[in-house]
Design an enzyme around this catalytic site. Structure first.
Site, PDB file in Angstrom:
ATOM      1  N   LEU A 181      11.111   1.122   6.752  1.00  0.00           N
ATOM      2  CA  LEU A 181      10.464   1.540   5.438  1.00  0.00           C
ATOM      3  C   LEU A 181      11.320   2.682   5.031  1.00  0.00           C
ATOM      4  O   LEU A 181      11.844   3.618   5.831  1.00  0.00           O
ATOM      5  CB  LEU A 181       9.157   1.901   5.739  1.00  0.00           C
ATOM      6  CG  LEU A 181       8.387   2.312   4.703  1.00  0.00           C
ATOM      7  CD1 LEU A 181       7.794   1.118   3.850  1.00  0.00           C
ATOM      8  CD2 LEU A 181       7.264   3.033   4.873  1.00  0.00           C
ATOM      9  N   ARG A 225       8.129   3.994  -4.811  1.00  0.00           N
ATOM     10  CA  ARG A 225       8.444   2.746  -3.576  1.00  0.00           C
ATOM     11  C   ARG A 225       7.202   1.817  -3.784  1.00  0.00           C
ATOM     12  O   ARG A 225       7.416   0.605  -3.554  1.00  0.00           O
ATOM     13  CB  ARG A 225       8.049   3.581  -2.369  1.00  0.00           C
ATOM     14  CG  ARG A 225       8.142   2.706  -1.047  1.00  0.00           C
ATOM     15  CD  ARG A 225       8.376   3.379   0.189  1.00  0.00           C
ATOM     16  NE  ARG A 225       6.948   4.041   0.433  1.00  0.00           N
ATOM     17  CZ  ARG A 225       6.740   4.666   1.493  1.00  0.00           C
ATOM     18  NH1 ARG A 225       7.569   5.197   2.209  1.00  0.00           N
ATOM     19  NH2 ARG A 225       5.502   5.357   1.411  1.00  0.00           N
ATOM     20  N   ARG A 242      -7.757 -20.547  -1.353  1.00  0.00           N
ATOM     21  CA  ARG A 242      -6.500 -20.171  -0.463  1.00  0.00           C
ATOM     22  C   ARG A 242      -5.724 -21.420  -0.427  1.00  0.00           C
ATOM     23  O   ARG A 242      -5.727 -22.428  -0.336  1.00  0.00           O
ATOM     24  CB  ARG A 242      -7.238 -20.187   0.870  1.00  0.00           C
ATOM     25  CG  ARG A 242      -6.261 -20.074   2.021  1.00  0.00           C
ATOM     26  CD  ARG A 242      -6.842 -20.159   3.289  1.00  0.00           C
ATOM     27  NE  ARG A 242      -5.900 -19.663   4.435  1.00  0.00           N
ATOM     28  CZ  ARG A 242      -5.131 -20.266   5.024  1.00  0.00           C
ATOM     29  NH1 ARG A 242      -5.128 -21.605   4.892  1.00  0.00           N
ATOM     30  NH2 ARG A 242      -3.998 -20.041   5.988  1.00  0.00           N
ATOM     31  N   LYS A 252       6.359  -2.063   1.853  1.00  0.00           N
ATOM     32  CA  LYS A 252       5.384  -1.406   2.493  1.00  0.00           C
ATOM     33  C   LYS A 252       4.223  -2.425   2.249  1.00  0.00           C
ATOM     34  O   LYS A 252       3.203  -2.305   1.713  1.00  0.00           O
ATOM     35  CB  LYS A 252       4.926   0.141   1.976  1.00  0.00           C
ATOM     36  CG  LYS A 252       4.305   0.730   2.755  1.00  0.00           C
ATOM     37  CD  LYS A 252       4.125   2.254   2.604  1.00  0.00           C
ATOM     38  CE  LYS A 252       2.995   3.251   3.234  1.00  0.00           C
ATOM     39  NZ  LYS A 252       3.400   3.093   4.706  1.00  0.00           N
ATOM     40  N   GLU A 288      11.813   2.664  14.020  1.00  0.00           N
ATOM     41  CA  GLU A 288      11.138   3.629  13.627  1.00  0.00           C
ATOM     42  C   GLU A 288       9.753   3.765  14.323  1.00  0.00           C
ATOM     43  O   GLU A 288       9.501   3.004  15.142  1.00  0.00           O
ATOM     44  CB  GLU A 288      10.623   3.488  11.986  1.00  0.00           C
ATOM     45  CG  GLU A 288      10.208   2.184  11.651  1.00  0.00           C
ATOM     46  CD  GLU A 288      10.108   1.991  10.270  1.00  0.00           C
ATOM     47  OE1 GLU A 288      10.014   2.848   9.236  1.00  0.00           O
ATOM     48  OE2 GLU A 288      10.074   0.784   9.834  1.00  0.00           O
ATOM     49  N   TYR A 293       0.956  -1.400   0.048  1.00  0.00           N
ATOM     50  CA  TYR A 293       0.007   0.050  -0.014  1.00  0.00           C
ATOM     51  C   TYR A 293       0.884   1.179   0.143  1.00  0.00           C
ATOM     52  O   TYR A 293       2.251   1.149   0.247  1.00  0.00           O
ATOM     53  CB  TYR A 293      -0.774   0.105   1.198  1.00  0.00           C
ATOM     54  CG  TYR A 293      -0.194   0.391   2.557  1.00  0.00           C
ATOM     55  CD1 TYR A 293       0.573  -0.475   3.196  1.00  0.00           C
ATOM     56  CD2 TYR A 293      -0.466   1.535   3.180  1.00  0.00           C
ATOM     57  CE1 TYR A 293       1.161  -0.052   4.641  1.00  0.00           C
ATOM     58  CE2 TYR A 293       0.077   2.059   4.269  1.00  0.00           C
ATOM     59  CZ  TYR A 293       0.908   1.033   5.031  1.00  0.00           C
ATOM     60  OH  TYR A 293       1.421   1.548   6.110  1.00  0.00           O
TER      61      TYR A 293
HETATM   62  N1  PDD Z   1       2.987   5.127   7.170  1.00  0.00           N
HETATM   63  N2  PDD Z   1       7.540   3.817   8.671  1.00  0.00           N
HETATM   64  C1  PDD Z   1       6.551   3.327   8.760  1.00  0.00           C
HETATM   65  C2  PDD Z   1       6.591   1.647   9.332  1.00  0.00           C
HETATM   66  C3  PDD Z   1       5.410   3.649   8.020  1.00  0.00           C
HETATM   67  O1  PDD Z   1       4.280   3.094   8.239  1.00  0.00           O
HETATM   68  C4  PDD Z   1       5.384   5.117   7.418  1.00  0.00           C
HETATM   69  C5  PDD Z   1       4.106   5.741   6.796  1.00  0.00           C
HETATM   70  C6  PDD Z   1       6.778   5.708   7.544  1.00  0.00           C
HETATM   71  C7  PDD Z   1       6.792   7.055   6.914  1.00  0.00           C
HETATM   72  O2  PDD Z   1       6.588   6.863   5.633  1.00  0.00           O
HETATM   73  P1  PDD Z   1       6.267   7.997   4.437  1.00  0.00           P
HETATM   74  O3  PDD Z   1       7.126   9.190   4.854  1.00  0.00           O
HETATM   75  O4  PDD Z   1       6.443   7.495   3.218  1.00  0.00           O
HETATM   76  O5  PDD Z   1       4.694   8.326   4.697  1.00  0.00           O
HETATM   77  C8  PDD Z   1       7.667   5.094   8.214  1.00  0.00           C
HETATM   78  C9  PDD Z   1       1.620   5.569   6.555  1.00  0.00           C
HETATM   79  C10 PDD Z   1       1.796   6.951   6.443  1.00  0.00           C
HETATM   80  C11 PDD Z   1       0.499   4.966   7.172  1.00  0.00           C
HETATM   81  O6  PDD Z   1       0.444   3.722   7.350  1.00  0.00           O
HETATM   82  O7  PDD Z   1      -0.339   5.365   7.353  1.00  0.00           O
END
Ligand code: PDD
Length: 284
Positions: free
Chosen positions: A203, A52, A100, A147, A179, A33
């Protein structure tokens, strides 16, 4: 107003948006996603989000259902149909519906789903006060660079934070910060910015990438390296970055107050630089 979602070629009312129970996103979290911020009705940093996305798809050997150019047009059309001026577009691609079985099925059409969420980004009141965060063990798998929609560990971490009224959970592995549960974590010490280097452990944040470029422009010194929870406690300031928060100052980590409990100067400056850059370069 009814929100409009996009499901496999159709714009439909959100309540009527449906996916098969055999969809592998539902059964195996077999999907990826992106969340793109929308400001002034335009897509922020979207090229990097789609780059990405393409990489995530490649890592799990999944086809894309539409070209990246068509995807941008669909995102903009969805924002338009929802009158979205500020917030985000959630986009998810899963391997599709199949009997499945664990290994990837052949000849299955991937599912593409998108919906919008209104959100205060530029005038998020939390940016005025800064946010509190907690630290929590990182319970995730070993390919966090993808992601993936497998987000249970992040949901558990965020719930820990929510229970104590904190905005984010900073995940920790072997004493080192990885993170945030949905953000990149940064600290500032003696004028130097520190954020974790890229690897399979984190990520590659799109907002992180833009903030790094801003730091270069501003001649701010950055170290991309691992850092400990203690370093975060001892930091002069800290902030998190994500498409849902932009640059968000952190003023408390567990029981430690940072920058006298107010947003620090470097995080605040980067927030306003990021917003200016986002407005100037957004697609739409
Ligand atoms: N999440 N690290 C993780 C684990 C994340 O899920 C996200 C973003 C980031 C920051 O990535 P970016 O700057 O590309 O948004 C870092 C999104 C916003 C979410 O799941 O809602």
């Amino acid at each position: 107003m009814t929100r409009i979602a996009y499901v496999n070629g159709d714009f439909v009312p959100l309540e009527g948006a449906k996916i098969s129970v055999l969809d592998r996103g539902f059964l195996f979290a077999d999907g990826v996603y992106e969340v793109t911020a929308v400001i002034d009705g335009k897509l922020v940093d979207n090229e990097a989000h789609l780059a990405r996305l393409e990489r995530s798809l490649g890592e799990i050997e999944m086809d894309h259902p539409v070209s990246m150019e068509d995807l941008t047009a669909l995102q903009l059309e969805l924002a338009r149909r929802n009158n979205l001026t500020e917030g985000g577009i959630y986009l998810q691609i899963t391997r599709g519906a199949a009997e499945r079985d664990f290994a990837y099925p052949k000849d299955v059409k991937p599912s593409l789903v998108m919906f919008t969420q209104e959100r205060n980004l530029v005038h998020d009141p939390r940016a005025e006060t800064g946010v509190d965060v907690i630290t929590t063990p990182d319970l995730r798998w070993k390919r966090r660079d993808i992601k993936s929609v497998a987000m249970l560990a992040q949901a558990m971490a965020k719930q820990e934070a929510a229970k104590v009224g904190a905005a984010e959970a900073i995940m920790v592995e072997d004493g080192l910060v990885t993170e945030g549960s949905s953000s990149t974590a940064w600290i500032v010490k003696n004028g130097k910015l520190i954020t974790r280097n890229l690897s399979n452990s984190v990520l590659p944040g799109v907002t992180r990438l833009s903030v790094l470029a801003l730091c270069r422009e501003q001649n701010l010194e950055v170290e991309e390296r691992t850092y400990t929870v203690e370093e975060m406690y001892e930091a002069d300031e800290a902030f998190i970055t994500a498409a849902t928060t932009l640059v968000m100052p952190v003023v408390k980590v567990d029981e430690r107050i940072l920058s006298n409990g107010a947003p620090g100067p470097i995080g605040s400056r980067l927030r306003s630089l990021y917003i200016n850059m986002a407005r100037a370069t957004a697609t739409g």
